[in-house]
Scaffold this motif. Structure first.
Motif, PDB file in Angstrom:
ATOM      1  N   GLY A  24       4.946   8.688  24.386  1.00 43.26           N
ATOM      2  CA  GLY A  24       5.642   7.507  23.886  1.00 43.26           C
ATOM      3  C   GLY A  24       4.762   6.312  23.624  1.00 43.26           C
ATOM      4  O   GLY A  24       5.249   5.263  23.187  1.00 43.26           O
ATOM      5  N   ALA A  25       3.443   6.424  23.847  1.00 40.97           N
ATOM      6  CA  ALA A  25       2.551   5.297  23.623  1.00 40.97           C
ATOM      7  C   ALA A  25       2.206   5.175  22.142  1.00 40.97           C
ATOM      8  O   ALA A  25       1.977   6.182  21.461  1.00 40.97           O
ATOM      9  N   PHE A  26       2.148   3.942  21.631  1.00 43.67           N
ATOM     10  CA  PHE A  26       1.713   3.721  20.257  1.00 43.67           C
ATOM     11  C   PHE A  26       0.283   4.204  20.107  1.00 43.67           C
ATOM     12  O   PHE A  26      -0.581   3.939  20.955  1.00 43.67           O
ATOM     13  N   SER A  27      -0.002   4.901  18.981  1.00 48.14           N
ATOM     14  CA  SER A  27      -1.315   5.485  18.768  1.00 48.14           C
ATOM     15  C   SER A  27      -2.017   4.937  17.530  1.00 48.14           C
ATOM     16  O   SER A  27      -3.204   4.622  17.582  1.00 48.14           O
ATOM     17  N   LYS A  28      -1.302   4.821  16.398  1.00 41.72           N
ATOM     18  CA  LYS A  28      -1.949   4.368  15.168  1.00 41.72           C
ATOM     19  C   LYS A  28      -0.913   3.912  14.158  1.00 41.72           C
ATOM     20  O   LYS A  28       0.211   4.430  14.147  1.00 41.72           O
ATOM     21  N   ARG A  29      -1.309   2.976  13.287  1.00 39.43           N
ATOM     22  CA  ARG A  29      -0.474   2.526  12.178  1.00 39.43           C
ATOM     23  C   ARG A  29      -1.166   2.874  10.860  1.00 39.43           C
ATOM     24  O   ARG A  29      -2.360   2.654  10.686  1.00 39.43           O
ATOM     25  N   TYR A  30      -0.365   3.402   9.933  1.00 37.73           N
ATOM     26  CA  TYR A  30      -0.818   3.693   8.575  1.00 37.73           C
ATOM     27  C   TYR A  30      -0.088   2.744   7.622  1.00 37.73           C
ATOM     28  O   TYR A  30       1.111   2.535   7.749  1.00 37.73           O
ATOM     29  N   GLY A  31      -0.809   2.221   6.632  1.00 33.35           N
ATOM     30  CA  GLY A  31      -0.190   1.318   5.663  1.00 33.35           C
ATOM     31  C   GLY A  31      -0.718  -0.084   5.815  1.00 33.35           C
ATOM     32  O   GLY A  31      -1.302  -0.456   6.836  1.00 33.35           O
ATOM     33  N   GLY A  32      -0.488  -0.914   4.774  1.00 28.35           N
ATOM     34  CA  GLY A  32      -1.096  -2.228   4.755  1.00 28.35           C
ATOM     35  C   GLY A  32      -0.152  -3.398   4.786  1.00 28.35           C
ATOM     36  O   GLY A  32      -0.553  -4.530   4.519  1.00 28.35           O
ATOM     37  N   VAL A  77       0.833  -1.199   0.000  1.00 25.06           N
ATOM     38  CA  VAL A  77       0.000   0.000   0.000  1.00 25.06           C
ATOM     39  C   VAL A  77       0.864   1.244   0.000  1.00 25.06           C
ATOM     40  O   VAL A  77       0.590   2.223  -0.703  1.00 25.06           O
ATOM     41  N   VAL A  78       1.954   1.216   0.763  1.00 23.21           N
ATOM     42  CA  VAL A  78       2.839   2.369   0.834  1.00 23.21           C
ATOM     43  C   VAL A  78       4.235   1.882   1.209  1.00 23.21           C
ATOM     44  O   VAL A  78       4.382   0.959   2.009  1.00 23.21           O
ATOM     45  N   TYR A  79       5.250   2.492   0.590  1.00 27.95           N
ATOM     46  CA  TYR A  79       6.649   2.253   0.930  1.00 27.95           C
ATOM     47  C   TYR A  79       7.193   3.597   1.434  1.00 27.95           C
ATOM     48  O   TYR A  79       7.795   4.351   0.682  1.00 27.95           O
ATOM     49  N   PRO A  80       6.980   3.910   2.708  1.00 28.60           N
ATOM     50  CA  PRO A  80       7.270   5.272   3.173  1.00 28.60           C
ATOM     51  C   PRO A  80       8.741   5.500   3.481  1.00 28.60           C
ATOM     52  O   PRO A  80       9.329   4.827   4.319  1.00 28.60           O
ATOM     53  N   SER A  81       9.327   6.468   2.794  1.00 30.24           N
ATOM     54  CA  SER A  81      10.714   6.835   3.053  1.00 30.24           C
ATOM     55  C   SER A  81      10.826   8.166   3.786  1.00 30.24           C
ATOM     56  O   SER A  81      11.821   8.421   4.446  1.00 30.24           O
ATOM     57  N   GLY A  82       9.819   9.016   3.644  1.00 29.21           N
ATOM     58  CA  GLY A  82       9.840  10.311   4.307  1.00 29.21           C
ATOM     59  C   GLY A  82       8.430  10.832   4.452  1.00 29.21           C
ATOM     60  O   GLY A  82       7.513  10.399   3.747  1.00 29.21           O
ATOM     61  N   PRO A  90      -5.909  12.023   9.668  1.00 27.62           N
ATOM     62  CA  PRO A  90      -5.476  11.435  10.941  1.00 27.62           C
ATOM     63  C   PRO A  90      -6.053  10.048  11.209  1.00 27.62           C
ATOM     64  O   PRO A  90      -5.420   9.228  11.881  1.00 27.62           O
ATOM     65  N   ASP A  91      -7.256   9.770  10.661  1.00 22.03           N
ATOM     66  CA  ASP A  91      -7.857   8.453  10.895  1.00 22.03           C
ATOM     67  C   ASP A  91      -7.320   7.367   9.971  1.00 22.03           C
ATOM     68  O   ASP A  91      -7.738   6.213  10.034  1.00 22.03           O
ATOM     69  N   GLY A  92      -6.403   7.729   9.064  1.00 23.88           N
ATOM     70  CA  GLY A  92      -5.788   6.758   8.160  1.00 23.88           C
ATOM     71  C   GLY A  92      -6.427   6.677   6.798  1.00 23.88           C
ATOM     72  O   GLY A  92      -5.897   5.998   5.905  1.00 23.88           O
ATOM     73  N   SER A  93      -7.554   7.345   6.578  1.00 24.34           N
ATOM     74  CA  SER A  93      -8.162   7.329   5.256  1.00 24.34           C
ATOM     75  C   SER A  93      -7.346   8.192   4.297  1.00 24.34           C
ATOM     76  O   SER A  93      -6.758   9.200   4.683  1.00 24.34           O
ATOM     77  N   GLN A  94      -7.307   7.770   3.049  1.00 21.43           N
ATOM     78  CA  GLN A  94      -6.496   8.473   2.061  1.00 21.43           C
ATOM     79  C   GLN A  94      -7.216   9.719   1.573  1.00 21.43           C
ATOM     80  O   GLN A  94      -8.400   9.670   1.229  1.00 21.43           O
ATOM     81  N   TRP A  99      10.968  -0.377   5.147  1.00 16.94           N
ATOM     82  CA  TRP A  99      11.091  -1.795   4.814  1.00 16.94           C
ATOM     83  C   TRP A  99      10.017  -2.674   5.439  1.00 16.94           C
ATOM     84  O   TRP A  99       9.920  -3.852   5.117  1.00 16.94           O
ATOM     85  N   ASP A 100       9.215  -2.130   6.330  1.00 18.27           N
ATOM     86  CA  ASP A 100       8.050  -2.877   6.796  1.00 18.27           C
ATOM     87  C   ASP A 100       6.764  -2.193   6.341  1.00 18.27           C
ATOM     88  O   ASP A 100       5.683  -2.499   6.828  1.00 18.27           O
ATOM     89  N   ASP A 101       6.917  -1.211   5.437  1.00 20.95           N
ATOM     90  CA  ASP A 101       5.804  -0.656   4.677  1.00 20.95           C
ATOM     91  C   ASP A 101       4.700  -0.050   5.546  1.00 20.95           C
ATOM     92  O   ASP A 101       3.507  -0.263   5.306  1.00 20.95           O
ATOM     93  N   HIS A 102       5.093   0.737   6.544  1.00 22.33           N
ATOM     94  CA  HIS A 102       4.085   1.378   7.373  1.00 22.33           C
ATOM     95  C   HIS A 102       4.623   2.641   8.035  1.00 22.33           C
ATOM     96  O   HIS A 102       5.834   2.885   8.067  1.00 22.33           O
TER      97      HIS A 102
END
Length: 582
Positions: free
Chosen positions: A310-318, A42-47, A71-75, A299-302
Motif C-alpha cells: 500500500g505504499a506509494f512507489s512512483k508517479r507517471y505523467g506531468g 503529458v498524459v490523460y490516462p483513462s485506462g 518501470p522507471d517512467g521513461s517513454q 482528471w489529475d493527469d497521472h
C-alpha cells in the motif's frame, strides 16, 4: 388551424437550397490573428495495463493516443494521431489490455478494438462491429486457461468475450436495473484463474461476480464510502492469487477484496499529492504473488504506482496542461473578451479580443449539484448581454451552467441527464436569445429555447440528427443539423421551422452576419462555406493544414464586429479573419 393547413404552411416556409446552387463568388476573408496555442497534458490516462516486466500501456484519452512507459517512467513509444477513422488513429481511447505481446485498445469514439504490437506500438489490426460504446477492455481467460479479451459496453449493459483474434465467444447482456441479475452502465470486467467474471457495475455501486458462462453468482457493495462500499466503481482487475482490485472512482481509492468480496485493503485517497487521486478511473496489477498496483487518474493527469503493502512507489505523467492554450477547443463567444471552451482540458479560458492576449481560466473537473464549477468535457459558451453573464454547455454533465464573466458560478443551472422535456443528453452548443438560452440538445436530436428565469424549456423543436451548433441573429435561430447535412432556420419565439438549406457536409459550426449571410464550418471537409441569406452557396474557404487560413476539424464559429472567429479544433487554436463581403 387544421392539420392539412399546418402542413401546407410548413411546406411553404421550407425553402430548400442545395450546395450545388452556388451564387456569385465571394471575397475570401483576410487573416488577422491567432488566439491560443496547443497546450496538452503529458498524459490523460483513462485506462491501463501492465506486463510481467512492469511496462505499462496507457489509453491517453485526452490526446487520442496510446503510450507505453518503462518501470522507471521513461517513454517506450507513443502512437496515434487525430483525424477521421483509419489505421493509426484513435478517438477517445478508454482502456488497454496486454496479452502475449499485444496491446488491445478500447477505442470508444470509433467503436472498435485496436490491436498493437507491444514492442513498438505498431498497428496490427482492428475489429468490432457490435459496440455502441467500447468503454472498457481487459485480459482474462477461460477455465482451461485460454486467454480471452473482455470488452465492456456501458450503453448496451453488456460484456463481450472474444478470442484474442476477435472471434466472439459470448455476449453477457443484462437488463437495465438495480436488482440481482441487472446491470446499470458496467464499465469494466476481468476474470480470475477459474474463468469467473467480475464486473464493475458502475451506476449500481457494486461488483458483480458471474460464472465463466455468464451466470449470476453474487454481488457486493453499496452506495457509500466505508470499506466494501463504492461510489461509482469504474475499473476492476484480478491478480495471480485471485484477489480483486476495484477502482472506486468517486471515493478516489483502490479497494482489494477476496474473490468472494471480503475486504482486504485500500490504496490511495482523495487529493493531489503522491498516492492521491482527483478522478480515479482504472486499476491494473503486475505479475506475481505480490504485484505492484497502478491507478489511472484521468482528471489529475497521472498514474500512481503502489507496492502491494500500500505504499506509494512512483508517479507517471506531468500534471495538468498549462493555461493560455488548448486541447481540442470547441465553443467560443466574443465581445470585448473572447471566451473559449477548452474541452479536453475541462476549463473555460478568457482572452482580450483586441489583442488575443490570455486573461484568465476557470473551472475544474467534476460534477454534481454541489460542484457547479466542475466541468465534464464542456463544448460551448455564450455571452448573455441581458444578465451580463456567460452560460456554459457542460456537455457530459448534461447541464448548462451560468457564470459571471470572471468565472464565478452564480448558482443557476438547468438540465439533468435524460430525454424528457427538461432533460438534456450531451448538449453541444448554446446561444443567447435575449435573456434566454437556445440549446442544441445533441444526443436527443432536438433544439430547445430555455427560459432562464424559470429554468424550463419555452419551446422544443425536434426532427434534427445530432445538431452540434446554434446561432441567433435577430428573430431567427440557425441550427447546424450535423448528421442531416443541412442548416435549419427556426423562429426564435416559437421554434417553428422557417427554412432548410441542404447539401452542407458535416456542419459543426454556424455563425450569421447582421445581413443574414451564413458561415458554416464543414468539420470533416476542413473548410468553411459562405451561404447567402437566400440560401445559395457563395464560396468555400480553407483546406486541411496548419498554416493560417487552413483548418483541421473546424467546429464552432462566431461573428463579432465584422470579424469571423473560427475554432480550429484539432490545430488547438482560434483563427480570426476579417469578413470582406459582410
Amino acid at each position: 388551424m387544421g392539420k392539412t393547413f399546418r402542413i401546407a404552411v410548413i411546406a411553404l416556409l421550407s425553402m430548400v437550397a442545395t450546395a450545388a446552387q452556388a451564387g456569385a463568388a465571394g471575397v475570401a476573408p483576410t487573416y488577422l490573428r491567432t488566439i491560443g496555442h496547443p497546450s496538452h497534458a503529458v498524459v490523460y490516462p483513462s485506462g491501463l495495463d501492465v506486463d510481467s516486466s512492469g511496462n505499462i500501456y496507457v489509453a491517453d484519452t485526452g490526446n487520442d493516443q496510446v503510450v507505453a512507459y518503462r518501470p522507471d517512467g521513461s517513454q517506450i513509444w507513443r502512437v496515434g494521431t487525430r483525424g477521421n477513422k483509419g489505421v493509426g488513429r484513435f478517438s477517445n481511447p478508454r482502456d488497454t489490455a496486454y496479452i502475449a505481446g499485444k496491446v488491445y485498445v478500447a477505442d470508444t469514439g470509433f467503436n472498435r478494438v485496436d490491436v498493437l504490437n507491444a514492442s513498438d506500438g505498431s498497428w496490427v489490426t482492428a475489429w468490432g462491429t457490435r459496440f455502441i460504446s467500447a468503454i472498457g477492455i481487459s485480459k482474462g481467460n477461460l477455465p482451461n486457461g485460454t486467454p480471452v479479451v473482455l470488452v465492456t459496453d456501458d450503453q448496451q449493459n453488456a460484456v463481450f468475450e472474444f478470442t484474442t483474434g476477435g472471434t466472439l465467444i459470448r455476449t453477457i447482456q443484462r437488463p437495465l436495473g438495480t436488482g440481482q441479475g441487472d446491470f446499470n452502465a458496467p464499465r469494466d470486467a476481468a476474470t480470475d484463474s477459474a474463468g469467473n467474471i467480475y464486473v464493475a457495475d458502475y451506476a449500481n455501486d457494486r461488483v458483480v461476480k458471474l460464472s465463466p458462462t455468464g451466470g449470476w453468482l453474487m454481488s457486493w457493495g453499496s452506495h457509500a464510502s466505508a470499506h466494501g462500499q463504492f461510489l461509482r466503481p469504474y475499473g476492476v482487475a484480478v491478480d495471480a492469487s485471485n484477489r480483486i482490485y476495484v477502482a472506486d472512482s468517486d471515493n478516489e481509492r483502490i479497494q482489494k477484496f477476496t474473490s468472494s468480496g471480503g475486504y482486504l485493503q485500500t490504496y490511495g485517497s482523495t487529493g493531489t499529492g503522491n498516492g492521491q487521486f482527483q478522478q480515479l478511473r482504472r486499476v491494473a496489477v503486475g505479475a506475481g504473488t505480490s504485484p505492484m498496483v497502478y491507478g489511472a487518474d484521468l482528471w489529475d493527469d497521472h498514474i500512481d504506482r503502489f507496492t502491494q503493502a500500500g505504499a506509494f512507489s512512483k508517479r507517471y505523467g506531468g500534471g495538468p496542461a498549462p493555461v493560455g492554450g488548448f486541447n481540442e477547443p470547441s465553443g467560443i463567444a466574443v465581445d470585448t473578451n473572447t471566451f473559449v471552451a477548452d474541452s479536453v482540458n475541462q476549463r473555460i479560458e478568457r482572452f482580450t479580443t483586441s489583442t488575443g492576449a490570455y486573461d484568465l481560466t476557470w473551472g475544474d473537473r467534476g460534477w454534481g449539484a454541489n460542484d457547479l464549477s466542475g466541468f465534464n468535457w464542456p463544448r460551448d459558451v455564450t455571452i448573455n448581454e441581458t444578465s451580463k453573464t456567460v452560460w456554459v454547455a457542460d456537455t457530459k454533465n448534461n447541464r448548462v451552467t451560468q457564470f459571471t464573466r470572471s468565472g464565478t458560478a452564480t448558482g443557476k443551472t438547468f438540465g439533468v441527464a435524460g430525454s424528457a422535456v427538461g432533460d438534456l443528453h450531451w448538449p453541444w452548443a448554446v446561444a443567447s436569445s435575449g435573456g434566454n438560452v437556445v440549446v442544441a440538445d445533441t444526443w436527443n436530436s432536438r433544439v430547445q429555447l430555455w427560459d432562464t428565469s424559470r429554468l424550463t424549456p419555452a419551446w422544443t423543436q425536434t426532427g434534427f440528427n445530432f445538431p452540434k451548433d446554434v446561432a441567433v441573429e435577430g428573430a431567427t435561430v440557425y441550427v447546424a443539423d450535423t448528421m442531416n447535412n443541412r442548416v435549419v432556420e427556426l423562429n426564435a419565439s416559437t421554434g417553428a421551422v422557417l427554412k432548410t438549406i441542404s447539401g452542407i457536409t458535416d456542419p459543426e459550426g454556424i455563425a450569421v452576419t447582421p445581413a443574414g449571410t451564413i458561415w458554416v464550418a464543414e468539420a470533416g471537409q476542413n473548410r468553411l462555406v459562405e451561404i447567402s441569406a437566400a440560401g445559395a452557396v457563395v464560396q468555400t474557404f480553407g483546406k486541411l493544414g496548419s498554416a493560417t487560413g487552413q483548418f483541421f476539424h473546424p467546429t464552432h464559429l462566431e461573428i463579432y464586429s465584422g470579424d469571423l472567429y473560427v475554432t480550429d479544433s484539432w490545430n488547438d487554436r482560434i483563427q480570426v479573419f476579417k469578413l470582406n463581403d459582410a
